[in-house]
Design a protein around this motif. Structure first.
Motif, PDB file in Angstrom:
ATOM      1  N   TRP A 179       0.690  -1.144   0.084  1.00  0.00           N
ATOM      2  CA  TRP A 179      -0.032  -0.262   0.307  1.00  0.00           C
ATOM      3  C   TRP A 179       1.151   0.263  -0.441  1.00  0.00           C
ATOM      4  N   ILE A 180       0.827   2.181  -0.869  1.00  0.00           N
ATOM      5  CA  ILE A 180       1.691   2.943  -1.411  1.00  0.00           C
ATOM      6  C   ILE A 180       1.067   4.380  -1.856  1.00  0.00           C
ATOM      7  N   ARG A 181       1.221   5.536  -1.411  1.00  0.00           N
ATOM      8  CA  ARG A 181       0.866   6.875  -1.888  1.00  0.00           C
ATOM      9  C   ARG A 181       1.974   7.352  -1.549  1.00  0.00           C
ATOM     10  N   ARG A 182       1.489   8.774  -2.987  1.00  0.00           N
ATOM     11  CA  ARG A 182       2.513   9.397  -3.258  1.00  0.00           C
ATOM     12  C   ARG A 182       1.666  10.961  -3.419  1.00  0.00           C
ATOM     13  N   LYS A 183       2.280  11.733  -3.175  1.00  0.00           N
ATOM     14  CA  LYS A 183       2.215  13.392  -3.047  1.00  0.00           C
ATOM     15  C   LYS A 183       2.760  14.643  -3.968  1.00  0.00           C
ATOM     16  N   PHE A 184       2.598  14.637  -4.967  1.00  0.00           N
ATOM     17  CA  PHE A 184       3.300  16.201  -5.729  1.00  0.00           C
ATOM     18  C   PHE A 184       2.875  17.069  -5.086  1.00  0.00           C
ATOM     19  N   GLU A 185       3.690  18.168  -4.796  1.00  0.00           N
ATOM     20  CA  GLU A 185       3.651  19.336  -4.487  1.00  0.00           C
ATOM     21  C   GLU A 185       4.505  20.227  -5.527  1.00  0.00           C
ATOM     22  N   ARG A 186       3.545  21.041  -5.627  1.00  0.00           N
ATOM     23  CA  ARG A 186       3.901  21.946  -7.016  1.00  0.00           C
ATOM     24  C   ARG A 186       4.177  23.981  -6.330  1.00  0.00           C
ATOM     25  N   SER A 187       4.239  24.992  -7.101  1.00  0.00           N
ATOM     26  CA  SER A 187       3.838  25.871  -6.304  1.00  0.00           C
ATOM     27  C   SER A 187       2.581  25.935  -6.779  1.00  0.00           C
ATOM     28  N   GLU A 188       1.497  25.633  -7.854  1.00  0.00           N
ATOM     29  CA  GLU A 188       0.663  25.826  -8.173  1.00  0.00           C
ATOM     30  C   GLU A 188      -0.511  24.916  -7.966  1.00  0.00           C
ATOM     31  N   TYR A 189      -0.153  23.973  -6.831  1.00  0.00           N
ATOM     32  CA  TYR A 189      -1.234  22.336  -6.915  1.00  0.00           C
ATOM     33  C   TYR A 189      -0.551  21.549  -6.067  1.00  0.00           C
ATOM     34  N   GLU A 190      -1.234  20.977  -5.547  1.00  0.00           N
ATOM     35  CA  GLU A 190      -0.812  19.709  -5.162  1.00  0.00           C
ATOM     36  C   GLU A 190      -1.688  18.452  -5.056  1.00  0.00           C
ATOM     37  N   THR A 191      -0.950  17.477  -6.080  1.00  0.00           N
ATOM     38  CA  THR A 191      -1.963  16.112  -6.168  1.00  0.00           C
ATOM     39  C   THR A 191      -1.405  14.746  -5.307  1.00  0.00           C
TER      40      THR A 191
END
Length: 176
Positions: A129-141
């Motif tokens: 079970w794995i989760r990855r979150k991307f964070e950029r100045s415009e958004y996170e997902t």
């Protein structure tokens, strides 16, 4: 060590990845689409921590680990259409991509494996079970293309050929 047939570990690691030649200069084909190079990529750095436990009594093996990784300038690829084709080799196909830096990527999860040894065979099941979150100045997902749950069902075979050599194989079905 200290608990019979068991091993407990804690791991901390730091990583550094300089953009490869494919990522920064030549690009690469990924199936029917092309991943464009990006000469403006920064190096990726990361910190990872893992806590795990393994039990092995020669007939049953059980392993469980939890982990978290924090990466800066994570190197990934996005659709050229999401960047209006900026820095993409023209003409671009609908699925063509370009390598980019993601400001920050946080990855966390757990992985478990159970195997039962029968002579030289060891049927096993592994679940992640794995989760990855991307964070950029415009958004996170969390919509990063990484499957949340994946598993493997398989059978390993091993045979000692002599004191220095072992024949080993792994036949498995991967599910995600």
């Amino acid at each position: 060590r200290g608990i019979e047939n068991s091993l407990i570990w804690v791991k901390f690691a730091q990583g550094y990845q300089y953009p490869t030649l494919s990522q920064s200069a030549t690009g690469a084909f990924a199936g029917p689409s092309f991943v464009n190079p990006n000469q403006d990529l920064d190096s990726e750095t990361s910190d990872e921590v893992e806590l795990g436990m393994r039990y092995d009594d020669d007939s049953v093996e059980v392993e469980l680990a939890v982990f978290q990784s924090e990466a800066e300038n994570y190197i990934d690829h996005v659709l050229c259409s999401s960047r209006d084709g900026v820095n993409c080799i023209q003409p671009t196909g609908a699925r063509d991509r370009i390598y980019v830096n993601i400001d920050q990527a946080t990855t966390f999860g757990t992985e478990g494996r159970v195997a039962y040894n029968i002579d030289q065979l060891a049927p096993y099941v592994q679940l992640t079970w794995i989760r990855r979150k991307f964070e950029r100045s415009e958004y996170e997902t969390y919509d990063t293309g990484l499957p949340t749950v994946s598993s493997r069902l398989g059978v390993e075979y091993s045979k000692d050929l002599d004191s220095d050599s072992t024949l080993w194989s792994d036949l498995y079905l991967r599910l995600s």
